[in-house]
Motif scaffolding. Structure first.
Motif, short mmCIF file in Angstrom:
data_model
loop_
_atom_site.label_atom_id
_atom_site.label_comp_id
_atom_site.label_asym_id
_atom_site.label_seq_id
_atom_site.Cartn_x
_atom_site.Cartn_y
_atom_site.Cartn_z
N VAL A 108 1.55 10.49 -4.48
CA VAL A 108 1.16 9.36 -3.76
C VAL A 108 1.44 9.03 -2.34
N VAL A 109 0.68 8.72 -1.64
CA VAL A 109 1.21 8.28 -0.24
C VAL A 109 0.66 6.97 0.08
N ILE A 110 1.49 5.90 0.45
CA ILE A 110 1.13 4.50 0.80
C ILE A 110 1.52 4.28 2.13
N ASP A 111 0.39 3.81 3.07
CA ASP A 111 0.84 3.46 4.32
C ASP A 111 1.66 2.14 4.57
N ARG A 112 1.96 1.74 5.66
CA ARG A 112 2.52 0.53 5.79
C ARG A 112 1.95 -0.69 5.48
N ASP A 113 0.59 -0.70 5.25
CA ASP A 113 0.22 -1.94 4.75
C ASP A 113 0.02 -1.88 3.29
N GLY A 114 0.46 -0.80 2.65
CA GLY A 114 0.65 -0.82 1.20
C GLY A 114 -0.95 -0.33 0.65
N VAL A 115 -1.53 0.36 1.49
CA VAL A 115 -2.90 0.95 0.91
C VAL A 115 -2.64 2.52 0.78
N ILE A 116 -3.10 3.09 -0.54
CA ILE A 116 -3.02 4.28 -0.79
C ILE A 116 -4.03 5.07 0.22
N THR A 117 -3.08 6.03 0.81
CA THR A 117 -3.98 7.11 1.61
C THR A 117 -4.05 8.60 0.98
N ALA B 219 0.20 8.53 8.45
CA ALA B 219 0.67 7.18 8.18
C ALA B 219 1.85 6.51 9.03
#
Lengths: 92, 472
Positions: free
Chosen positions: A64-73, A91
């Protein structure tokens, strides 16, 4: 083992699912990594990802990769290093 | 990425989703779940396992970090636990620690009347005098050499150590080598008289060791999973195999006879045979199964205070290495009950339906009632009964429109230990484009090993990569 994104704003966490502390600790020692190892003992986080009912996934890995805003990308149930790298770079 | 190389070692994934109460021996290929009502002794309905008491604290308040990981019963009154805190004597009446030796971190322990042997995994063996359990004393501190050693056993005047690729190491009570049991992955070990057993990967092997220098293999049997812990009383062998559950064998003459397997919530880390019973330390629960018949039957579970890392039992009393705690348990003779197994959490899928799983792991009927959450949630049934071994997946449908991230589904049951509980129904079944649910998990880094709390919400502003893996 070096963290390939060292120096950049990437936090990499290994998440062990369901094994006891001793076994996980020994395994990680043998693997030679100093990345944090989180213990998802009751599989609560591991089980929370949306899976396509048409696909038959092996239980591991889950990446899982999560961006700086906490959204799963990025969410994958197979091992694809290039795709993970691309997702992290996108990201950053 | 190099780090992903280790993650490609995808273990075969925990069996946890499809547990069975018991299934037939590995070699027959028959997987019918049996109704054992004609085989079990008579039980009256009640709680088969009582917690007598527990000692310890959650640490972090200046308390000493003990982390007990193995346990053994010494006699009617005392047991031993080992772990980060060294070795300690436990009063079986109430779980209290009565003596504490802050020696090296212990990993496995076994005992006879006079002696206890402790394996540390990588820092050698320790032998203790325990004829006065209230005052154990270390006799020998023996460095073992390269490689990890696993389970230990002691009986009469011999010690056996599961030494992985170095085989089963047979020692005298001065810890001098007597002989070697050949194996490529020796982990679980047991000793009784002139017989020894060990797990060699996913096989159980029985040896005659009357001539210690020349051990003779008598019997070899396949296991459903890699052996991790063994308990051997001369007549029966129980093997704990982590996520693969527990297998039980009889020793008939020179032959291992497979009596079947069972699984429990959690992971079978430790087993202890006590006559017609086997206790299982399975992290999430301490479980009890009856092994006096054709196949093992799970009777019930007891929740640990922290984590049931190991259990030792004799004559109906058990001591649990309960991580930060030492816990004493008592089996109630002739008593069993329904045993509810419920999920902590369940997720709504895209169609806004959540499947909530309930199982009865006991031997009496389990009656469950469920409170439908207010606000338009539809629950498939609000009362149901599960026969022993039966599973129900209850469908809950969310109302249309905005729903909270988390809502509780409260349930009630006639499980004597767990009359009320809840399953958390969570909104986001996470996928690309959704905000990842916050979580807070314990974790460590190598080599330090100390447990710390890792919260996702604290990483907001950074890119986060999560890589999940398992060993089994």
């Amino acid at each position: 083992m070096a963290d390939p994104f060292e120096g950049e704003d990437v936090v990499t966490w290994l998440v062990n699912v369901g094994d006891d502390y001793d076994s996980a600790y020994t395994f990680i020692g043998e693997a030679g990594t100093t990345l944090p190892v989180l213990l998802d003992t009751d599989q609560a986080v591991y089980s929370s990802y949306e899976r396509d009912p048409e696909e038959a996934y092996a239980p591991f890995p889950v990446q899982v990769v999560i961006d700086r805003d906490g959204v799963i990308t990025y969410l994958a149930f197979q091992y694809d290093a290039e795709a993970v790298r691309a997702a992290i770079e996108a990201a950053l | 990425m190099l780090t992903l190389a280790l993650l490609a070692l995808a273990g075969c994934g925990n069996d946890g989703q499809k547990r069975q109460r018991s299934h037939a021996p590995a070699d027959t290929g028959d997987s019918a779940d049996t109704n054992d009502s004609g085989v079990l002794p008579d039980f009256i309905s009640g709680d088969p396992i009582a917690t007598l008491g527990s000692d310890g604290d959650w640490g972090g308040g200046g308390g000493e970090l003990v982390e007990w990981v193995d346990a053994v019963v010494l006699d009617d009154s005392y047991g031993l636990v080992v772990g980060q805190g060294g070795l300690a004597t436990v009063n079986l009446a109430d779980g209290s620690i009565t003596a504490h030796l802050p020696v090296k971190r212990g990993y496995r322990v076994a005992a006879t009347g006079e002696r206890a042997i402790v394996g540390t995994r990588s820092q050698g063996l320790m032998l203790f005098a325990i004829s006065d359990p209230a005052a154990p004393s270390m006799l020998i501190d023996h460095p073992l050499g390269m490689g990890y050693h696993e389970d230990v056993a002691i009986d009469g005047d011999r010690v056996l150590v599961g030494w992985q690729e170095n085989g089963g190491l047979l020692l005298d009570l001065d810890l001098n080598e007597l002989g070697r049991l050949p194996a490529t992955s020796a982990v679980g070990v047991g000793l009784f008289g002139d017989r020894a057993v060990l797990t060699d990967g996913a096989e159980l092997v029985l040896f005659d060791i009357s001539d210690e220098a020349v051990p003779v293999e008598l019997s070899r049997a396949p296991l459903p999973g890699e052996g991790r812990d063994v308990s051997f009383d001369g007549d029966r062998v129980a093997v704990g195999m982590g996520g693969s559950g527990v297998s039980v064998f009889d020793v008939l003459g020179d032959t291992l006879v497979d009596r079947g397997s069972f699984s429990t919530p959690g992971s079978a880390l430790s087993v202890s045979v006590d006559g017609d019973w086997v206790w299982v330390g399975a992290w999430e629960v301490t479980a009890l199964a009856w092994i006096g018949g054709e196949e093992p039957v799970v009777i019930g579970h007891e929740s640990p205070v922290a984590s049931a890392m190991a259990v030792g039992a004799r004559d109906g009393r058990a001591v649990v290495a309960d991580w930060f705690f030492s816990t004493a348990l008592q089996r109630a003779e002739g008593v069993a009950g329904p045993e509810i197994v419920a999920q902590e959490s369940a997720w709504f899928d895209a169609g806004e339906t959540a499947g909530v799983r309930f199982e009865n792991d006991g031997i009496f009927d389990l009656d469950v009632t469920v409170d439908a959450p207010g606000g338009g949630y539809a629950v498939e049934a609000t009362a149901f009964t599960l026969a022993p071994g039966e599973v129900e997946t209850l469908l809950v449908t969310a109302p249309t429109g905005e729903i909270p991230d988390v809502i509780d589904l409260n349930w009630h049951s006639n499980d004597p230990d767990e009359s009320d509980g809840r399953t958390r129904l969570r909104r986001s079944n996470q996928g690309v484009g959704t905000t990842h649910d916050d979580f807070s998990l314990q974790g460590f880094t190598w080599p330090d090993g100390a447990l710390d709390t890792y919260a996702l919400s604290e990483q907001r502003g950074s890119v986060v990569f999560l890589a999940y893996f398992a060993l089994y």
